[in-house]
Write an enzyme that holds these catalytic residues in place. Structure first.
Site, PDB file in Angstrom:
ATOM      1  N   SER A  98       0.860  -1.189   0.000  1.00 47.99           N
ATOM      2  CA  SER A  98       0.000   0.000   0.000  1.00 47.99           C
ATOM      3  C   SER A  98       0.889   1.229   0.000  1.00 47.99           C
ATOM      4  O   SER A  98       1.639   1.477   0.954  1.00 47.99           O
ATOM      5  CB  SER A  98      -0.880   0.015   1.240  1.00 47.99           C
ATOM      6  OG  SER A  98      -1.378   1.323   1.423  1.00 47.99           O
ATOM      7  N   HIS A 117      -1.042  -1.346  -4.410  1.00 48.23           N
ATOM      8  CA  HIS A 117      -2.307  -1.011  -3.741  1.00 48.23           C
ATOM      9  C   HIS A 117      -2.377   0.504  -3.532  1.00 48.23           C
ATOM     10  O   HIS A 117      -1.501   1.095  -2.907  1.00 48.23           O
ATOM     11  CB  HIS A 117      -2.404  -1.761  -2.416  1.00 48.23           C
ATOM     12  CG  HIS A 117      -3.726  -1.600  -1.723  1.00 48.23           C
ATOM     13  ND1 HIS A 117      -4.859  -2.283  -2.106  1.00 48.23           N
ATOM     14  CD2 HIS A 117      -4.106  -0.821  -0.688  1.00 48.23           C
ATOM     15  CE1 HIS A 117      -5.874  -1.944  -1.326  1.00 48.23           C
ATOM     16  NE2 HIS A 117      -5.441  -1.039  -0.458  1.00 48.23           N
ATOM     17  N   ASP A 163      -4.535   3.619  -2.255  1.00 48.07           N
ATOM     18  CA  ASP A 163      -5.616   3.993  -1.338  1.00 48.07           C
ATOM     19  C   ASP A 163      -6.122   5.400  -1.617  1.00 48.07           C
ATOM     20  O   ASP A 163      -5.381   6.372  -1.488  1.00 48.07           O
ATOM     21  CB  ASP A 163      -5.122   3.910   0.108  1.00 48.07           C
ATOM     22  CG  ASP A 163      -4.950   2.479   0.569  1.00 48.07           C
ATOM     23  OD1 ASP A 163      -5.938   1.725   0.532  1.00 48.07           O
ATOM     24  OD2 ASP A 163      -3.820   2.120   0.948  1.00 48.07           O
ATOM     25  N   MET A 182      -8.684   8.249  -0.465  1.00 49.90           N
ATOM     26  CA  MET A 182      -9.510   8.693   0.670  1.00 49.90           C
ATOM     27  C   MET A 182      -9.969  10.127   0.443  1.00 49.90           C
ATOM     28  O   MET A 182      -9.218  10.945  -0.101  1.00 49.90           O
ATOM     29  CB  MET A 182      -8.694   8.624   1.960  1.00 49.90           C
ATOM     30  CG  MET A 182      -8.099   7.254   2.226  1.00 49.90           C
ATOM     31  SD  MET A 182      -7.285   7.206   3.817  1.00 49.90           S
ATOM     32  CE  MET A 182      -6.523   5.573   3.757  1.00 49.90           C
ATOM     33  N   HIS A 185      -8.167   1.170  -4.360  1.00 44.76           N
ATOM     34  CA  HIS A 185      -9.096   0.954  -3.252  1.00 44.76           C
ATOM     35  C   HIS A 185      -9.774   2.286  -2.953  1.00 44.76           C
ATOM     36  O   HIS A 185      -9.175   3.170  -2.344  1.00 44.76           O
ATOM     37  CB  HIS A 185      -8.298   0.428  -2.046  1.00 44.76           C
ATOM     38  CG  HIS A 185      -9.093   0.303  -0.781  1.00 44.76           C
ATOM     39  ND1 HIS A 185      -8.501   0.103   0.450  1.00 44.76           N
ATOM     40  CD2 HIS A 185     -10.432   0.357  -0.550  1.00 44.76           C
ATOM     41  CE1 HIS A 185      -9.443   0.036   1.377  1.00 44.76           C
ATOM     42  NE2 HIS A 185     -10.614   0.203   0.808  1.00 44.76           N
ATOM     43  N   MET A 221     -12.001   4.686  -1.081  1.00 44.13           N
ATOM     44  CA  MET A 221     -12.679   4.983   0.191  1.00 44.13           C
ATOM     45  C   MET A 221     -13.286   6.366   0.024  1.00 44.13           C
ATOM     46  O   MET A 221     -12.845   7.344   0.630  1.00 44.13           O
ATOM     47  CB  MET A 221     -11.670   4.923   1.344  1.00 44.13           C
ATOM     48  CG  MET A 221     -11.211   3.501   1.667  1.00 44.13           C
ATOM     49  SD  MET A 221      -9.690   3.439   2.610  1.00 44.13           S
ATOM     50  CE  MET A 221      -8.492   3.521   1.270  1.00 44.13           C
ATOM     51  N   MET A 232     -11.439  -5.792   4.986  1.00 48.31           N
ATOM     52  CA  MET A 232     -10.656  -4.884   5.818  1.00 48.31           C
ATOM     53  C   MET A 232     -10.430  -5.548   7.176  1.00 48.31           C
ATOM     54  O   MET A 232     -11.376  -5.991   7.828  1.00 48.31           O
ATOM     55  CB  MET A 232     -11.412  -3.559   6.039  1.00 48.31           C
ATOM     56  CG  MET A 232     -11.642  -2.725   4.803  1.00 48.31           C
ATOM     57  SD  MET A 232     -10.142  -2.280   3.893  1.00 48.31           S
ATOM     58  CE  MET A 232      -9.231  -1.344   5.126  1.00 48.31           C
ATOM     59  N   GLY A 292      -9.010   4.173   6.657  1.00 46.44           N
ATOM     60  CA  GLY A 292      -8.683   5.582   6.870  1.00 46.44           C
ATOM     61  C   GLY A 292      -7.219   5.848   7.179  1.00 46.44           C
ATOM     62  O   GLY A 292      -6.717   6.922   6.867  1.00 46.44           O
ATOM     63  N   PHE A 293      -6.543   4.859   7.764  1.00 44.95           N
ATOM     64  CA  PHE A 293      -5.165   5.106   8.185  1.00 44.95           C
ATOM     65  C   PHE A 293      -4.319   3.846   8.059  1.00 44.95           C
ATOM     66  O   PHE A 293      -4.844   2.747   8.245  1.00 44.95           O
ATOM     67  CB  PHE A 293      -5.133   5.584   9.647  1.00 44.95           C
ATOM     68  CG  PHE A 293      -5.947   6.827   9.873  1.00 44.95           C
ATOM     69  CD1 PHE A 293      -5.412   8.086   9.601  1.00 44.95           C
ATOM     70  CD2 PHE A 293      -7.258   6.741  10.295  1.00 44.95           C
ATOM     71  CE1 PHE A 293      -6.180   9.229   9.759  1.00 44.95           C
ATOM     72  CE2 PHE A 293      -8.033   7.883  10.467  1.00 44.95           C
ATOM     73  CZ  PHE A 293      -7.492   9.140  10.199  1.00 44.95           C
ATOM     74  N   ASP A 311      -6.636  -6.421   3.944  1.00 42.05           N
ATOM     75  CA  ASP A 311      -6.026  -5.088   4.024  1.00 42.05           C
ATOM     76  C   ASP A 311      -6.101  -4.558   5.453  1.00 42.05           C
ATOM     77  O   ASP A 311      -7.191  -4.324   5.970  1.00 42.05           O
ATOM     78  CB  ASP A 311      -6.794  -4.151   3.069  1.00 42.05           C
ATOM     79  CG  ASP A 311      -6.182  -2.756   2.974  1.00 42.05           C
ATOM     80  OD1 ASP A 311      -5.131  -2.516   3.591  1.00 42.05           O
ATOM     81  OD2 ASP A 311      -6.777  -1.928   2.262  1.00 42.05           O
ATOM     82  N   GLY A 341       1.131  -1.969   4.089  1.00 39.05           N
ATOM     83  CA  GLY A 341       1.667  -0.616   3.929  1.00 39.05           C
ATOM     84  C   GLY A 341       2.840  -0.385   4.855  1.00 39.05           C
ATOM     85  O   GLY A 341       4.002  -0.444   4.451  1.00 39.05           O
ATOM     86  N   SER A 342       2.529  -0.171   6.135  1.00 39.96           N
ATOM     87  CA  SER A 342       3.593   0.169   7.079  1.00 39.96           C
ATOM     88  C   SER A 342       4.614  -0.959   7.210  1.00 39.96           C
ATOM     89  O   SER A 342       5.806  -0.696   7.386  1.00 39.96           O
ATOM     90  CB  SER A 342       2.995   0.529   8.439  1.00 39.96           C
ATOM     91  OG  SER A 342       2.094  -0.466   8.870  1.00 39.96           O
TER      92      SER A 342
HETATM   93  C1  DX5 Z   1      -6.369   1.679   5.299  1.00 40.97           C
HETATM   94  C2  DX5 Z   1      -5.864   1.314   3.939  1.00 40.97           C
HETATM   95  C3  DX5 Z   1      -4.745   0.369   3.939  1.00 40.97           C
HETATM   96  C4  DX5 Z   1      -3.508   0.818   4.664  1.00 40.97           C
HETATM   97  C5  DX5 Z   1      -2.909  -0.412   5.259  1.00 40.97           C
HETATM   98  O1  DX5 Z   1      -7.575   2.361   5.174  1.00 40.97           O
HETATM   99  O2  DX5 Z   1      -6.900   0.754   3.153  1.00 40.97           O
HETATM  100  O3  DX5 Z   1      -4.429  -0.052   2.610  1.00 40.97           O
HETATM  101  O4  DX5 Z   1      -2.544   1.458   3.891  1.00 40.97           O
HETATM  102  O5  DX5 Z   1      -1.838  -0.040   6.046  1.00 40.97           O
HETATM  103  P1  DX5 Z   1      -1.105  -1.035   7.030  1.00 40.97           P
HETATM  104  O6  DX5 Z   1      -0.576  -2.172   6.241  1.00 40.97           O
HETATM  105  O7  DX5 Z   1      -0.050  -0.182   7.641  1.00 40.97           O
HETATM  106  O8  DX5 Z   1      -2.153  -1.488   8.039  1.00 40.97           O
HETATM  107 ZN    ZN Z   2      -6.380  -0.136   1.194  1.00 39.89          ZN
END
Ligand code: DX5
Ligand code: ZN
Length: 230
Positions: free
Chosen positions: A10, A35, A37, A39, A69, A71, A140, A145-146, A178, A200-201
């Site tokens: 992500s 991926h 995201d 928002m 994705h 949102m 999810m 959101g984060f 995700d 992501g992280s």
């Molecule tokens: C959250 C996103 C994710 C996010 C995942 O709303 O949809 O794709 O980047 O991040 P990690 O892997 O850090 O949980």
């Molecule tokens: Zn996502």
């Protein structure tokens, strides 16, 4: 049946000032899909990137699938823009669309693969009449959101249920997870039925130096864990 494992970094956790290079590096390290995201500070309490950035990644030379994705709410107006910008998958949250079936048709009609995204409390029953219209089911394992949140364990049971629905249908549908995916839980996530893993992280936070190979070890660790899954 889509059983090969796809790793989907992500880019929410990438360095946006160097996004093209970040995406190049993570793909060179063995990631499969990007991926992306989106928002809107309305459906979710955060604001990120839109079609211009997707288009910029394509113009930069990214040829890997881009997994958008959404949102956002409303959904429909932005679908065509993302299709033109080079999106491969476009997934959205059913609660964010007034007419889910129409949105799914819009996505496929624009030449993209379609998907529905399920928040932790969203029932899988949204699939009851739409399974044939989706290419991806995205569960999810955090509230959207984060980045950087912890994996919600009930997602494992939901994965098992979704896996059964997909397998019973005989359709070629990916099952993506995700949120909070790490090296220490990716194996049980795989065993619960996921075949596409957003992180992501865990990936972009793995190393913050200028070594172009810095994502290799985390992706190799993911693959090693996935290989242990039964
Ligand atoms: C959250 C996103 C994710 C996010 C995942 O709303 O949809 O794709 O980047 O991040 P990690 O892997 O850090 O949980
Ligand atoms: Zn996502």
């Amino acid at each position: 049946m889509a059983n090969d494992n796809l790793i989907a970094p992500s880019i929410l956790s990438a360095d946006f000032a160097r996004l093209g290079e970040e995406v190049d590096n993570v793909l060179a390290a063995g990631a499969d899909i990007v991926h992306f995201d989106v928002m809107d500070n309305h459906y979710v309490p955060n604001l990120t990137i839109g079609p211009l950035v997707c288009d910029a990644l394509r113009k930069h030379g990214v040829t890997a699938p881009i997994d958008v994705h959404l949102m956002v709410s409303p959904v429909d107006r932005i679908v065509g823009d993302f299709a033109e910008a080079g999106a491969t998958y476009i997934t959205f949250h059913p609660e964010a669309s007034q007419h889910i079936d129409r949105t799914l048709q819009l996505i496929r009609g624009a030449g993209c693969k379609s998907g529905l995204v399920f928040n932790p409390a969203t029932p899988l029953s949204y699939l009851d009449y739409e399974l044939e219209n989706v290419d991806m089911v995205l569960l999810m394992s955090v509230n959207p959101g984060f980045g950087g949140q912890s994996f919600i364990p009930s997602a494992l049971d939901k994965l098992r249920q979704a896996r059964k629905i997909i397998d019973d249908s005989g359709l070629d549908i990916r099952l993506e997870i995700d949120g909070g995916v790490k090296a220490n839980n990716i194996r049980e996530i795989k065993e619960a039925g996921a075949d596409t893993f957003v992180a992501g992280s865990a990936i972009f936070g793995a190393a913050k130096d200028s070594d172009p190979n810095r994502y290799d070890s985390i992706i190799q660790e993911f693959r090693a864990e996935l290989a242990k899954a039964e």
